[in-house]
Design a protein around this motif. Structure first.
Motif, PDB file in Angstrom:
ATOM      1  N   VAL A 197      11.305   6.487 -21.343  1.00  0.00           N
ATOM      2  CA  VAL A 197      12.148   5.777 -22.315  1.00  0.00           C
ATOM      3  C   VAL A 197      11.725   6.190 -23.724  1.00  0.00           C
ATOM      4  O   VAL A 197      10.640   6.735 -23.926  1.00  0.00           O
ATOM      5  CB  VAL A 197      12.029   4.240 -22.167  1.00  0.00           C
ATOM      6  N   SER A 198      12.567   5.905 -24.707  1.00  0.00           N
ATOM      7  CA  SER A 198      12.194   6.111 -26.103  1.00  0.00           C
ATOM      8  C   SER A 198      11.231   5.001 -26.514  1.00  0.00           C
ATOM      9  O   SER A 198      11.118   3.974 -25.817  1.00  0.00           O
ATOM     10  CB  SER A 198      13.433   6.076 -26.997  1.00  0.00           C
ATOM     11  N   PHE A 199      10.566   5.167 -27.642  1.00  0.00           N
ATOM     12  CA  PHE A 199       9.645   4.125 -28.107  1.00  0.00           C
ATOM     13  C   PHE A 199      10.392   2.825 -28.389  1.00  0.00           C
ATOM     14  O   PHE A 199       9.918   1.737 -28.067  1.00  0.00           O
ATOM     15  CB  PHE A 199       8.886   4.590 -29.352  1.00  0.00           C
ATOM     16  N   LYS A 200      11.604   2.945 -28.958  1.00  0.00           N
ATOM     17  CA  LYS A 200      12.413   1.752 -29.244  1.00  0.00           C
ATOM     18  C   LYS A 200      12.795   1.034 -27.952  1.00  0.00           C
ATOM     19  O   LYS A 200      12.759  -0.195 -27.865  1.00  0.00           O
ATOM     20  CB  LYS A 200      13.663   2.139 -30.032  1.00  0.00           C
ATOM     21  N   ILE A 240       2.197  13.397 -18.522  1.00  0.00           N
ATOM     22  CA  ILE A 240       3.082  12.239 -18.381  1.00  0.00           C
ATOM     23  C   ILE A 240       2.846  11.307 -19.567  1.00  0.00           C
ATOM     24  O   ILE A 240       1.776  10.704 -19.691  1.00  0.00           O
ATOM     25  CB  ILE A 240       2.808  11.478 -17.053  1.00  0.00           C
ATOM     26  N   SER A 241       3.838  11.220 -20.446  1.00  0.00           N
ATOM     27  CA  SER A 241       3.707  10.355 -21.631  1.00  0.00           C
ATOM     28  C   SER A 241       5.094   9.940 -22.089  1.00  0.00           C
ATOM     29  O   SER A 241       6.091  10.210 -21.418  1.00  0.00           O
ATOM     30  CB  SER A 241       2.983  11.111 -22.759  1.00  0.00           C
ATOM     31  N   GLY A 242       5.145   9.280 -23.253  1.00  0.00           N
ATOM     32  CA  GLY A 242       6.423   9.025 -23.894  1.00  0.00           C
ATOM     33  C   GLY A 242       6.952  10.315 -24.507  1.00  0.00           C
ATOM     34  O   GLY A 242       6.296  11.359 -24.447  1.00  0.00           O
ATOM     35  N   LYS A 243       8.141  10.236 -25.124  1.00  0.00           N
ATOM     36  CA  LYS A 243       8.746  11.462 -25.655  1.00  0.00           C
ATOM     37  C   LYS A 243       8.804  11.508 -27.180  1.00  0.00           C
ATOM     38  O   LYS A 243       9.137  12.545 -27.750  1.00  0.00           O
ATOM     39  CB  LYS A 243      10.153  11.642 -25.086  1.00  0.00           C
ATOM     40  N   ASP A 244       8.460  10.404 -27.845  1.00  0.00           N
ATOM     41  CA  ASP A 244       8.540  10.369 -29.305  1.00  0.00           C
ATOM     42  C   ASP A 244       7.172  10.633 -29.931  1.00  0.00           C
ATOM     43  O   ASP A 244       6.210   9.919 -29.639  1.00  0.00           O
ATOM     44  CB  ASP A 244       9.052   9.001 -29.775  1.00  0.00           C
ATOM     45  N   LEU A 245       7.091  11.663 -30.778  1.00  0.00           N
ATOM     46  CA  LEU A 245       5.845  11.992 -31.468  1.00  0.00           C
ATOM     47  C   LEU A 245       5.720  11.114 -32.715  1.00  0.00           C
ATOM     48  O   LEU A 245       6.521  11.236 -33.649  1.00  0.00           O
ATOM     49  CB  LEU A 245       5.829  13.475 -31.852  1.00  0.00           C
ATOM     50  N   LEU A 246       4.729  10.210 -32.704  1.00  0.00           N
ATOM     51  CA  LEU A 246       4.600   9.201 -33.751  1.00  0.00           C
ATOM     52  C   LEU A 246       3.151   9.064 -34.198  1.00  0.00           C
ATOM     53  O   LEU A 246       2.226   9.322 -33.430  1.00  0.00           O
ATOM     54  CB  LEU A 246       5.066   7.830 -33.235  1.00  0.00           C
ATOM     55  N   LEU A 300      -2.290   7.040 -25.159  1.00  0.00           N
ATOM     56  CA  LEU A 300      -1.895   5.840 -25.888  1.00  0.00           C
ATOM     57  C   LEU A 300      -0.920   4.973 -25.071  1.00  0.00           C
ATOM     58  O   LEU A 300       0.241   4.781 -25.431  1.00  0.00           O
ATOM     59  CB  LEU A 300      -1.269   6.228 -27.236  1.00  0.00           C
ATOM     60  N   VAL A 301      -1.427   4.461 -23.953  1.00  0.00           N
ATOM     61  CA  VAL A 301      -0.599   3.678 -23.038  1.00  0.00           C
ATOM     62  C   VAL A 301      -0.460   2.254 -23.573  1.00  0.00           C
ATOM     63  O   VAL A 301      -1.438   1.622 -23.959  1.00  0.00           O
ATOM     64  CB  VAL A 301      -1.217   3.666 -21.624  1.00  0.00           C
ATOM     65  N   TYR A 302       0.776   1.761 -23.603  1.00  0.00           N
ATOM     66  CA  TYR A 302       1.011   0.396 -24.079  1.00  0.00           C
ATOM     67  C   TYR A 302       1.820  -0.378 -23.043  1.00  0.00           C
ATOM     68  O   TYR A 302       2.579   0.189 -22.269  1.00  0.00           O
ATOM     69  CB  TYR A 302       1.712   0.392 -25.444  1.00  0.00           C
ATOM     70  N   GLY A 303       1.617  -1.697 -23.054  1.00  0.00           N
ATOM     71  CA  GLY A 303       2.323  -2.552 -22.099  1.00  0.00           C
ATOM     72  C   GLY A 303       1.646  -3.907 -22.023  1.00  0.00           C
ATOM     73  O   GLY A 303       0.706  -4.192 -22.766  1.00  0.00           O
ATOM     74  N   ILE A 304       2.100  -4.727 -21.112  1.00  0.00           N
ATOM     75  CA  ILE A 304       1.601  -6.103 -20.990  1.00  0.00           C
ATOM     76  C   ILE A 304       1.090  -6.333 -19.572  1.00  0.00           C
ATOM     77  O   ILE A 304       1.804  -6.084 -18.602  1.00  0.00           O
ATOM     78  CB  ILE A 304       2.723  -7.123 -21.310  1.00  0.00           C
ATOM     79  N   VAL A 305      -0.150  -6.809 -19.460  1.00  0.00           N
ATOM     80  CA  VAL A 305      -0.682  -7.153 -18.145  1.00  0.00           C
ATOM     81  C   VAL A 305      -0.274  -8.573 -17.785  1.00  0.00           C
ATOM     82  O   VAL A 305       0.055  -9.382 -18.657  1.00  0.00           O
ATOM     83  CB  VAL A 305      -2.224  -7.003 -18.076  1.00  0.00           C
ATOM     84  N   HIS A 306      -0.331  -8.856 -16.506  1.00  0.00           N
ATOM     85  CA  HIS A 306       0.153 -10.130 -15.956  1.00  0.00           C
ATOM     86  C   HIS A 306      -0.467 -11.343 -16.644  1.00  0.00           C
ATOM     87  O   HIS A 306       0.234 -12.304 -16.981  1.00  0.00           O
ATOM     88  CB  HIS A 306      -0.125 -10.168 -14.448  1.00  0.00           C
ATOM     89  N   ASP A 307      -1.784 -11.302 -16.881  1.00  0.00           N
ATOM     90  CA  ASP A 307      -2.459 -12.483 -17.444  1.00  0.00           C
ATOM     91  C   ASP A 307      -2.670 -12.382 -18.959  1.00  0.00           C
ATOM     92  O   ASP A 307      -3.389 -13.195 -19.541  1.00  0.00           O
ATOM     93  CB  ASP A 307      -3.804 -12.718 -16.739  1.00  0.00           C
ATOM     94  N   MET A 308      -2.023 -11.384 -19.594  1.00  0.00           N
ATOM     95  CA  MET A 308      -2.107 -11.189 -21.050  1.00  0.00           C
ATOM     96  C   MET A 308      -3.557 -11.055 -21.520  1.00  0.00           C
ATOM     97  O   MET A 308      -3.896 -11.408 -22.646  1.00  0.00           O
ATOM     98  CB  MET A 308      -1.428 -12.357 -21.794  1.00  0.00           C
ATOM     99  N   SER A 309      -4.432 -10.506 -20.670  1.00  0.00           N
ATOM    100  CA  SER A 309      -5.852 -10.412 -21.008  1.00  0.00           C
ATOM    101  C   SER A 309      -6.177  -9.176 -21.839  1.00  0.00           C
ATOM    102  O   SER A 309      -7.291  -9.026 -22.319  1.00  0.00           O
ATOM    103  CB  SER A 309      -6.694 -10.383 -19.720  1.00  0.00           C
ATOM    104  N   LEU A 318       4.744   4.157 -22.392  1.00  0.00           N
ATOM    105  CA  LEU A 318       4.971   2.856 -21.773  1.00  0.00           C
ATOM    106  C   LEU A 318       4.311   2.850 -20.394  1.00  0.00           C
ATOM    107  O   LEU A 318       4.487   3.787 -19.607  1.00  0.00           O
ATOM    108  CB  LEU A 318       6.471   2.579 -21.641  1.00  0.00           C
ATOM    109  N   ALA A 319       3.545   1.800 -20.093  1.00  0.00           N
ATOM    110  CA  ALA A 319       2.793   1.745 -18.830  1.00  0.00           C
ATOM    111  C   ALA A 319       3.706   1.900 -17.614  1.00  0.00           C
ATOM    112  O   ALA A 319       3.336   2.541 -16.626  1.00  0.00           O
ATOM    113  CB  ALA A 319       2.006   0.442 -18.752  1.00  0.00           C
ATOM    114  N   GLU A 320       4.906   1.314 -17.694  1.00  0.00           N
ATOM    115  CA  GLU A 320       5.854   1.447 -16.571  1.00  0.00           C
ATOM    116  C   GLU A 320       6.267   2.903 -16.346  1.00  0.00           C
ATOM    117  O   GLU A 320       6.442   3.341 -15.208  1.00  0.00           O
ATOM    118  CB  GLU A 320       7.102   0.597 -16.829  1.00  0.00           C
ATOM    119  N   ASP A 321       6.427   3.652 -17.442  1.00  0.00           N
ATOM    120  CA  ASP A 321       6.765   5.071 -17.314  1.00  0.00           C
ATOM    121  C   ASP A 321       5.636   5.851 -16.651  1.00  0.00           C
ATOM    122  O   ASP A 321       5.865   6.703 -15.791  1.00  0.00           O
ATOM    123  CB  ASP A 321       7.059   5.684 -18.687  1.00  0.00           C
TER     124      ASP A 321
END
Length: 300
Positions: free
Chosen positions: A284-287, A224-230, A163-172, A202-205
């Motif tokens: 990082v945390s989800f927040k 390799i993932s985030g640390k908050d189980l949601l 469940l990778v989240y983040g923003i790409v350069h061209d917002m595509s 987070l994609a940067e992580d």
């Protein structure tokens, strides 16, 4: 490590890796993708490469002789993979065969991205040596690519993420956070699943985790993932709170109400002890991830 070749460089993780490495002195970045370059300008070299073409992969890897290859190219739309298993296999397995062959000739260290979906979700969160039990064609293809690497002579690492989240350069590309934010801003009622658990990444992580593995040439399997189980519902509520949006438009939903071709594992999530201990990985945390996204959106 002097030369890093990134496949799927136009995707979310690919772009983050290009950005990360392009800021580092002494590293030559070869960004590759099937289409035109969608990255921001930088010092890197972009070249078109189709990972499903053995000749293409062999030619590009032979030309640049990368020390490390990070394979982010894949067919990741789970339902699409279920409906078109042949294309799924070509992109997720045959492509890895091509990269293995090229790495055997070049001596490159290969980092392969995999997924939490190789697990059935019956006993998450998971550690690296838990037994896989894929529930979908997508998951089967990613597990097959892991097995290919493990049976090869190529020095490699397998990076499982989710469940990778983040923003790409061209917002595509969108993601759950951008979708929730946009929907609530438009005052649309949304139904969000509350019976599936993940540790959103987070994609940067994820890019930093891959870079740590590349730097150490850390072989084996890594979570390799985030640390908050949601749940996705938890993520939606947190997004609404963070951006001061009306939560009343968010409705809890059972996953069974959605008709999806591919079966999803109920509860995955990763235990990150190995990556923290041996790589120094610290997500990082989800927040905190939401705050990073907010700052990036301000510059779009």
């Amino acid at each position: 490590m002097k030369t890093v070749l990134i496949t799927g460089a136009n995707g979310l993780l690919g772009q983050k890796l290009v950005q990360l490495y392009d800021q580092q002195d002494g590293i030559s970045v070869i960004a590759t993708g099937k289409g035109e370059n969608r990255n921001a300008s930088g010092r890197y070299t972009y070249t078109q490469m189709d990972v499903t073409s053995k000749e293409d992969v062999s030619h590009v890897v032979s030309k640049y002789q990368p020390d490390v290859i990070i394979n982010t190219a894949a067919m990741t739309h789970v339902d699409q993979c279920e409906l078109d298993p042949e294309t799924c296999w070509t992109l997720n397995v045959t492509a890895v065969e091509n990269l293995i062959g090229a790495c055997e000739a070049s001596g490159s260290f290969l980092i392969q991205l995999s997924t939490d979906f190789i697990f059935d979700g019956e006993s998450g969160p998971y550690v690296e040596d838990d037994l896989p039990n894929p529930l979908s064609k997508y998951a089967e293809s990613k597990l097959a690519s892991e097995r290919l690497l493990e049976s090869s002579n190529v020095k490699h690492a397998i990076v499982r993420t989710m469940l990778v989240y983040g923003i790409v350069h061209d917002m595509s590309r969108s993601n759950i956070i951008l979708w929730v934010k946009k929907s609530l801003e438009e005052k649309k009622l949304i139904k969000v699943v509350n019976d599936q658990w993940r540790t959103p990444t987070l994609a940067e992580d994820l890019a930093k985790g891959c870079a740590l593995i590349a730097e150490k040439r850390a072989e084996g399997v890594w979570h390799i993932s985030g640390k908050d189980l949601l749940t996705p519902y938890d993520m939606a509520i947190a997004t609404a709170d963070f951006f001061n949006l009306d939560k009343s438009f968010i409705e809890k939903a059972d996953g069974s109400i959605f008709t999806q071709p591919a079966k999803r594992p109920a509860k995955t999530g990763f235990i990150l002890d190995k990556a923290k201990r041996e790589l120094g990985y610290e997500p990082v945390s989800f927040k905190e991830g939401l705050a990073i996204l907010k700052s990036q959106l301000a510059h779009v």
